[in-house]
Design an enzyme around this catalytic site. Structure first.
Site, short mmCIF file in Angstrom:
data_model
loop_
_atom_site.label_atom_id
_atom_site.label_comp_id
_atom_site.label_asym_id
_atom_site.label_seq_id
_atom_site.Cartn_x
_atom_site.Cartn_y
_atom_site.Cartn_z
N GLY A 36 0.79 -1.23 0.00
CA GLY A 36 0.00 0.00 0.00
C GLY A 36 0.82 1.28 0.00
O GLY A 36 0.27 2.37 -0.13
N GLU A 37 2.15 1.13 0.15
CA GLU A 37 2.98 2.33 0.10
C GLU A 37 3.08 2.83 -1.34
O GLU A 37 2.74 2.11 -2.28
CB GLU A 37 4.36 2.04 0.70
CG GLU A 37 4.30 1.76 2.20
CD GLU A 37 5.67 1.56 2.83
OE1 GLU A 37 6.68 1.60 2.11
OE2 GLU A 37 5.71 1.34 4.05
N HIS A 126 -9.68 29.93 -1.48
CA HIS A 126 -10.77 30.45 -0.65
C HIS A 126 -10.20 31.27 0.51
O HIS A 126 -9.99 30.76 1.61
CB HIS A 126 -11.63 29.30 -0.13
CG HIS A 126 -12.87 29.79 0.55
ND1 HIS A 126 -14.00 30.15 -0.15
CD2 HIS A 126 -13.15 30.04 1.85
CE1 HIS A 126 -14.92 30.58 0.69
NE2 HIS A 126 -14.42 30.51 1.92
N ASP A 167 -23.86 34.41 -1.40
CA ASP A 167 -23.58 34.83 -0.01
C ASP A 167 -22.65 36.04 -0.04
O ASP A 167 -22.12 36.41 -1.09
CB ASP A 167 -22.98 33.68 0.82
CG ASP A 167 -21.72 33.11 0.19
OD1 ASP A 167 -21.05 33.81 -0.59
OD2 ASP A 167 -21.41 31.93 0.47
N LYS A 190 -26.51 34.24 3.52
CA LYS A 190 -26.53 32.79 3.76
C LYS A 190 -26.24 32.52 5.23
O LYS A 190 -25.35 33.13 5.82
CB LYS A 190 -25.46 32.12 2.89
CG LYS A 190 -25.29 30.64 3.16
CD LYS A 190 -24.36 30.00 2.12
CE LYS A 190 -22.91 30.08 2.49
NZ LYS A 190 -22.02 29.47 1.51
N ARG A 192 -25.07 29.21 7.38
CA ARG A 192 -24.69 27.80 7.26
C ARG A 192 -24.97 27.11 8.60
O ARG A 192 -24.49 27.55 9.64
CB ARG A 192 -23.21 27.67 6.89
CG ARG A 192 -22.78 26.22 6.70
CD ARG A 192 -21.37 26.10 6.18
NE ARG A 192 -21.24 26.40 4.76
CZ ARG A 192 -21.56 25.57 3.76
NH1 ARG A 192 -22.07 24.38 4.03
NH2 ARG A 192 -21.39 25.92 2.51
C1 R5P Z 1 -18.56 30.41 0.83
O1 R5P Z 1 -18.12 30.19 1.87
C2 R5P Z 1 -18.04 29.93 -0.47
O2 R5P Z 1 -17.84 31.04 -1.30
C3 R5P Z 1 -18.98 28.96 -1.13
O3 R5P Z 1 -20.25 29.55 -1.22
C4 R5P Z 1 -19.11 27.71 -0.34
O4 R5P Z 1 -17.86 27.26 0.05
C5 R5P Z 1 -19.85 26.65 -1.11
O5 R5P Z 1 -19.92 25.50 -0.33
P1 R5P Z 1 -21.04 24.42 -0.53
O6 R5P Z 1 -21.06 24.04 -1.97
O7 R5P Z 1 -20.58 23.29 0.35
O8 R5P Z 1 -22.33 25.01 -0.08
#
Ligand code: R5P
Length: 330
Positions: A36-37, A126, A167, A190, A192
């Site tokens: 597996g290496e 990001h 968002d 948004k 989450r």
């Molecule tokens: C916000 O945090 C980012 O720009 C994206 O909207 C987000 O990462 C999308 O994540 P998901 O597809 O899991 O909702």
């Protein structure tokens, strides 16, 4: 001299990149040992070359060790500079400890990459709570932006678009796109609740109902952000949206679910996916070419190539690693 070397799964992107810049295309051999290496072998002479390892980090855990092994091999074999070309950079979203005891994986990941490469080039990482990659990465890290490419695609394919950022964070992309193509834009709110649970608040967008909504974002990961936004648009009587993202991760069944709610879904080719419609190789090639022009001023940021040791020079350990050692006679 520059050689573009794809890690498995990145062959198409590397070919496009080498064609765009007129650079040599290299190859790497990699496989699993029976235990597996991971076995890695560079197939080209990299002595005194700039080696660009192309590896999207869409599913980073599986191929991470071979990426590090390849970088170390290139350096040990005399590469002048080893760059990671990661059209999509992973582990950017766990950027703080949201719950007690959590690992801040963005920092650990950056430390591991920084200790193996001289440079990093990526597209729209990001960056939310970090102002720039330099807050994380200790090697020169170049961030390229795909918003103009998304804008040009939208201008060519969508009539009367209304740009919608799902968002607050998406405003940075949506505003640039909207300005470039002279279209109106709005940004939603948004909340989450969890990895796969978001709630999007859509204000009354009545005045724009005759327009084609275009949801634009940096990344579709679980896809829930775009799915909920598309769902809310339908409730207000809009046409199905076009969804345009830089990075199409599309985990689990999110792509199929979003397809049912969308007129079309497009992404850049930072992660190979059926939605890929916008190529990033020319963008990266031009960054590499302009950097190449300044390259003489660069110094290696880490250690120099390691000299071959006595054992290797004598050829004693030059047998294929999964074959029996020569001294066994087998
Ligand atoms: C916000 O945090 C980012 O720009 C994206 O909207 C987000 O990462 C999308 O994540 P998901 O597809 O899991 O909702």
């Amino acid at each position: 001299m520059r050689v573009i070397v794809p890690l498995p799964g990145n062959e198409v992107f590397a070919r496009d990149l080498s064609a765009a810049g007129g650079w040599e295309l290299g190859a790497i051999e990699t496989r699993r040992f029976p235990d597996g290496e991971t076995y890695v072998r560079l197939r080209d002479d990299v002595t005194d070359k700039r080696v660009d390892l192309v590896c999207t980090l869409g599913a980073p855990d599986d191929g991470f060790l071979r990426l590090i092994f390849a970088a170390d091999a290139a350096r040990a074999l005399g590469a002048r500079e080893v760059t990671l070309i990661a059209p999509y950079l992973a582990y950017m979203r766990q950027d703080r400890r949201f719950q007690p005891g959590e690992a801040i994986s963005s920092r650990s990941f950056a430390r591991l990459i920084s200790s193996s490469f001289d440079r990093l080039i990526t597209v729209d990482p990001h960056l939310h709570r970090y102002p720039a990659l330099s807050a994380l990465y200790t090697i020169p890290a170049e961030t390229l932006h795909a918003a103009p490419l998304l804008a040009d695609w939208i201008a060519d394919h969508v009539e009367m678009p209304l740009l919608i950022g799902p968002d607050e964070e998406s405003e940075q992309w949506v505003s640039v796109i909207a300005e470039r193509i002279g279209a109106p834009f709005t940004v939603l709110k948004k909340i989450r609740h969890g990895d796969r649970s978001v709630d999007i608040d859509l204000p009354d967008l009545g005045p724009w109902r005759d327009r084609q909504p275009v949801l634009a974002d940096d990344i579709a990961s679980s896809g829930r952000t775009l799915i909920d936004a598309a769902r809310k648009l339908a409730l207000q009587g809009f046409a199905k949206p076009v969804c345009a993202v830089v990075h199409g991760v599309f985990a689990e069944d999110s792509y199929e679910r979003l397809q049912a709610l969308s007129a079309r879904i497009v992404s850049c080719d930072s992660i190979p996916h059926p939605s890929n419609a916008i190529g990033l190789a020319p963008l990266i090639a031009s960054a590499l070419a302009s950097r190449h022009a300044r390259a003489e001023a660069l110094v290696r940021h880490r250690r120099p190539p390691e000299p071959l040791d006595e054992v290797e020079r004598a050829g004693v350990d030059s047998f294929p690693a999964s074959d029996p050692p020569p001294w066994t006679g087998g």
